[in-house]
Design an enzyme around this catalytic site. Structure first.
Site, PDB file in Angstrom:
ATOM      1  N   LYS A  74       4.853   8.935   8.898  1.00  0.00           N
ATOM      2  CA  LYS A  74       4.653   8.393  10.235  1.00  0.00           C
ATOM      3  C   LYS A  74       5.708   8.886  11.231  1.00  0.00           C
ATOM      4  O   LYS A  74       5.610   9.991  11.733  1.00  0.00           O
ATOM      5  CB  LYS A  74       4.566   6.866  10.173  1.00  0.00           C
ATOM      6  CG  LYS A  74       3.392   6.374   9.313  1.00  0.00           C
ATOM      7  CD  LYS A  74       3.198   4.890   9.381  1.00  0.00           C
ATOM      8  CE  LYS A  74       2.089   4.415   8.454  1.00  0.00           C
ATOM      9  NZ  LYS A  74       0.750   4.866   8.813  1.00  0.00           N
ATOM     10  N   ASP A 102       9.515   2.534  -0.410  1.00  0.00           N
ATOM     11  CA  ASP A 102       8.472   3.156   0.393  1.00  0.00           C
ATOM     12  C   ASP A 102       8.691   2.787   1.856  1.00  0.00           C
ATOM     13  O   ASP A 102       8.321   1.699   2.308  1.00  0.00           O
ATOM     14  CB  ASP A 102       7.089   2.696  -0.080  1.00  0.00           C
ATOM     15  CG  ASP A 102       5.958   3.392   0.663  1.00  0.00           C
ATOM     16  OD1 ASP A 102       6.233   4.067   1.677  1.00  0.00           O
ATOM     17  OD2 ASP A 102       4.801   3.258   0.242  1.00  0.00           O
ATOM     18  N   TYR A 108       0.854  -1.186   0.000  1.00  0.00           N
ATOM     19  CA  TYR A 108       0.000   0.000   0.000  1.00  0.00           C
ATOM     20  C   TYR A 108       0.890   1.236   0.000  1.00  0.00           C
ATOM     21  O   TYR A 108       1.760   1.386   0.860  1.00  0.00           O
ATOM     22  CB  TYR A 108      -0.906   0.007   1.234  1.00  0.00           C
ATOM     23  CG  TYR A 108      -1.754   1.252   1.351  1.00  0.00           C
ATOM     24  CD1 TYR A 108      -2.746   1.532   0.427  1.00  0.00           C
ATOM     25  CD2 TYR A 108      -1.544   2.144   2.396  1.00  0.00           C
ATOM     26  CE1 TYR A 108      -3.523   2.674   0.528  1.00  0.00           C
ATOM     27  CE2 TYR A 108      -2.317   3.282   2.514  1.00  0.00           C
ATOM     28  CZ  TYR A 108      -3.307   3.544   1.587  1.00  0.00           C
ATOM     29  OH  TYR A 108      -4.071   4.681   1.692  1.00  0.00           O
TER      30      TYR A 108
END
Length: 433
Positions: A272, A244, A149
């Site tokens: 994050k 990623d 994702y």
């Protein structure tokens, strides 16, 4: 939770109100508990490794805001930095030294990043990195992997076609076939499929984007053969490798998964932890690639709140703390303790299981063999996971509300917390049968 359960009456009322105001009552789908049934809890506050819902129930937190809270909630260094930043102003729309400080910390920590651009989210980071890869190479197509994702970017919100190396098809209304047509979706850990994709489409492939350790189909670790293919095939064919690390950055090591696995990507996306719990993303890489970004180069990317002073203050405080007082040895020990405890608990209950872990990311799969790709993850007993989730919640342990999400351990957790979690898991797994 059952809507009639008096332990969660205020959360039930809050969710009923929220559904009249927001689609599904939430601002991100995972929060709606759709994968485990029932209704979500509404959180009132957090401290260290603990969460409290608005009914006053306390939980050991293994979500950590889906990864950012590696130091635990309300770490005093981060809170102090935020308090000082608020007094100076919340947004200026002009450069600040805090932006350069955070950029410097990223460059110092992540070996492959020479220059960086701050954005507001992981989705913005991946979207911008893909545009930059296309602008830098002059090529249209992107390779991604099923089960990875990368945010809700149209060109990456796609599913595999009928064969491993086919072009993708949209998996959300609103994503056009034209947008999806330039994305090739392969199976994770399938080195041969990646080789085939380059054989068929090599001159058109701008980049390969991947999660170095997956956390959105549960924790899935790359095989050595897959890592070798990722390292060599893009470079040999003039494409870029985009790592990623929105989830894994600064979590699996100070330099992220790429440090731990010995990777040297061309571009890296972050989110994050880089914002210390506030909305921040970043993308960066080699200087000559980043030089293509406006205003130095022609590839457009902008954002009014990019490098927001509150977010950079929290991010700087978090990264400085991770660098000066590294928690990684403690996190490794706690996570290994939890891994072993979950394996023992599942064995004692006679449950089909595999526990997969990398650093402080862990997943208990209700599956009878290792999970290496999305197709294998999809074979898990998700109904049993849903029952297990609620049994754990009833015992005061707050897990990710999906079989396909990693749980995160923070530096605030203790051995006693891990042991209490394992004791709860022994009962919960048995009760979930």
């Amino acid at each position: 939770m059952p809507s009639s359960d008096p332990r969660y009456s205020q959360s039930h009322a809050a969710f009923a109100r929220a559904k009249t105001l927001m689609p599904g009552g939430v601002n991100s789908p995972a929060r709606a508990f759709g994968a485990v049934g029932g209704e979500p809890l509404f959180i009132d506050r957090a401290e260290g490794q603990w969460l409290w819902d608005i009914d006053g129930n306390r939980y050991l937190d293994y979500i950590g805001s889906w990864g950012p809270m590696i130091l635990g909630h309300g770490h005093p260094v981060v809170v102090e930095a935020l308090a000082a930043a608020v007094l100076r102003g919340t947004s200026f729309g002009a450069p600040t030294e805090g932006e350069s400080e955070l950029a410097q910390l990223i460059v110092d920590c992540v070996p492959s990043v020479e220059r960086v651009r701050l954005v507001n989210s992981g989705t913005e980071a991946t979207m911008s990195a893909i545009r930059l890869a296309r602008g830098y190479t002059g090529r249209p197509r992107i390779v991604k992997f099923a089960g990875n994702y990368h945010g809700h970017v149209d060109s990456l919100l796609v599913a595999a076609g009928s064969a491993a190396a086919t072009l993708a098809v949209p998996n959300s209304p609103g994503v056009t076939p034209g947008t999806a047509a330039d994305t090739i979706v392969l199976h994770y850990n399938d080195a041969e499929a990646l080789e085939e994709a380059f054989a068929n489409h090599g001159p058109e492939i701008a980049a390969v984007i991947f999660e170095p350790v997956c956390g959105n189909m549960g924790v899935v670790v790359p095989t050595p053969a897959f890592l070798e293919a990722l390292t060599n095939l893009p470079r040999e064919n003039g494409a870029l490798l985009v790592c990623d690390e929105v989830m894994t950055g600064f979590r699996l090591a100070l330099g992220g998964a790429q440090e731990r696995l010995g990777l040297e990507p061309d571009l890296t996306t972050l989110g994050k932890i880089v914002g210390g719990g506030l909305p921040v993303g970043a993308y960066g890489g080699r200087s000559e690639i980043m030089a293509k970004v406006l205003p130095e180069g022609p590839v457009f990317q902008a954002g009014t709140l990019s490098g927001n002073p509150l977010a950079t203050a929290a991010g700087c405080a978090t990264l400085r703390t991770l660098r000066e007082n590294p928690p990684y040895e403690k996190l490794e020990k706690l996570s290994a303790r939890l891994e072993k405890g979950l394996v023992d608990a599942a064995k004692s209950a006679g449950a089909p299981h595999v526990v997969q872990r990398m650093g402080s990311m862990v997943t208990l799969f209700f599956h009878d063999s290792p999970v290496r790709s999305w197709s294998e993850a999809a074979e898990c007993d998700t109904a049993r996971f849903g029952r297990y989730f609620w049994e754990m919640l009833d015992r005061g342990v707050y897990l990710p509300c999906s079989q396909y999400e990693a749980l995160f351990i923070s530096a605030a957790h203790t051995e006693a917390d891990i042991d209490a979690t394992v004791a709860a898991a022994k009962e919960a797994i048995a009760a979930s049968a």
